[in-house]
Design a protein around this motif. Sequence first.
Motif, PDB file in Angstrom:
ATOM      1  N   ASP A   1      41.753 -12.884  30.014  1.00  0.00           N
ATOM      2  CA  ASP A   1      40.420 -12.487  29.572  1.00  0.00           C
ATOM      3  C   ASP A   1      40.346 -10.968  29.486  1.00  0.00           C
ATOM      4  O   ASP A   1      41.357 -10.267  29.657  1.00  0.00           O
ATOM      5  CB  ASP A   1      39.341 -13.066  30.502  1.00  0.00           C
ATOM      6  N   ALA A   2      39.158 -10.449  29.216  1.00  0.00           N
ATOM      7  CA  ALA A   2      39.009  -9.006  28.998  1.00  0.00           C
ATOM      8  C   ALA A   2      39.407  -8.183  30.220  1.00  0.00           C
ATOM      9  O   ALA A   2      39.847  -7.038  30.097  1.00  0.00           O
ATOM     10  CB  ALA A   2      37.569  -8.691  28.603  1.00  0.00           C
ATOM     11  N   SER A   3      39.281  -8.767  31.410  1.00  0.00           N
ATOM     12  CA  SER A   3      39.627  -8.043  32.634  1.00  0.00           C
ATOM     13  C   SER A   3      41.082  -8.229  33.037  1.00  0.00           C
ATOM     14  O   SER A   3      41.529  -7.666  34.042  1.00  0.00           O
ATOM     15  CB  SER A   3      38.726  -8.498  33.788  1.00  0.00           C
ATOM     16  N   GLY A   4      41.825  -9.032  32.270  1.00  0.00           N
ATOM     17  CA  GLY A   4      43.228  -9.247  32.577  1.00  0.00           C
ATOM     18  C   GLY A   4      43.502 -10.458  33.443  1.00  0.00           C
ATOM     19  O   GLY A   4      44.651 -10.695  33.832  1.00  0.00           O
ATOM     20  N   GLU A   5      42.482 -11.263  33.734  1.00  0.00           N
ATOM     21  CA  GLU A   5      42.662 -12.446  34.561  1.00  0.00           C
ATOM     22  C   GLU A   5      43.159 -13.624  33.718  1.00  0.00           C
ATOM     23  O   GLU A   5      42.645 -13.883  32.630  1.00  0.00           O
ATOM     24  CB  GLU A   5      41.344 -12.843  35.235  1.00  0.00           C
TER      25      GLU A   5
ATOM     26  N   SER B   1      45.572 -18.210  39.852  1.00  0.00           N
ATOM     27  CA  SER B   1      45.294 -17.240  38.794  1.00  0.00           C
ATOM     28  C   SER B   1      46.308 -16.104  38.861  1.00  0.00           C
ATOM     29  O   SER B   1      46.977 -15.898  39.869  1.00  0.00           O
ATOM     30  CB  SER B   1      43.866 -16.681  38.905  1.00  0.00           C
TER      31      SER B   1
ATOM     32  N   ARG C   1      49.424  -4.164  30.999  1.00  0.00           N
ATOM     33  CA  ARG C   1      49.426  -4.898  29.732  1.00  0.00           C
ATOM     34  C   ARG C   1      50.478  -4.348  28.763  1.00  0.00           C
ATOM     35  O   ARG C   1      51.123  -5.107  28.039  1.00  0.00           O
ATOM     36  CB  ARG C   1      48.039  -4.831  29.101  1.00  0.00           C
TER      37      ARG C   1
ATOM     38  N   ARG D   1      46.742 -11.906  37.593  1.00  0.00           N
ATOM     39  CA  ARG D   1      46.031 -10.730  37.087  1.00  0.00           C
ATOM     40  C   ARG D   1      47.039  -9.774  36.475  1.00  0.00           C
ATOM     41  O   ARG D   1      48.019  -9.388  37.117  1.00  0.00           O
ATOM     42  CB  ARG D   1      45.254 -10.055  38.216  1.00  0.00           C
TER      43      ARG D   1
END
Length: 218
Positions: A160-164, A202, A208, A204
């Motif tokens: 997702d946008a937060s990297g999760e 999950s 990136r 994280r």
Amino acid sequence: MMSWLRDAGFLAALEPEWRRELEGLKPVHVPARTTLFRPGDAAQSFVILLSGRIGVYLTGRNGRELLLYAVSPGETCVQTTLGVLGGAPYTGEAIAETDLVAVMVPPTVFERLMAGSSSFRQFVFRAFAARLGDLMFVLEQVAFVKVEQRLAHVLLDRADASGEVSATHQDLAVAIGTAREVVSRRLEAIASKGWIANERGSIRILDRAALTKMAAQP
């Protein structure tokens, strides 16, 4: 009552007489984790997906699963199209990965639409070609791309946008066509570089750019 076709922008070019034909069909709600079909089943209808996501999987003789492709609104299922057009039984299994809203088009209506509506034919065959492209991509990845690259690609795709990345090691193994133990070892190796934080249930992404470089390696 507002027609569900107003929310189906991918059918916007449908001719008025065929819009009226489809407007008589009612959308249905399908809960997440519902099995939509299994190997050997016959196609009962052509599915027009309005919301949600369907995953289509192939299970090998050793019990290992592989995600063949996913279906989102505006897309179609290759196996369903083949089943409705030619009577071919399903060879994979489809699971509702989220709650779904879909319209089930009976084979008789589907046949009339295919015969009489050029816009509907274009939609069906364009979507069919896209799904075949997905299948070729999966084949290429499994046959020629290293596990590390496939894993980096799916982590980036699912973040997702937060990297999760909310996925288990088994989920990731299915997505890239390998064993869970292989994914676990590769994730530990990537985490040791400081690129990800590998947590229970999950993952994280911390770097990136490094993962993107790994996914793009020849």
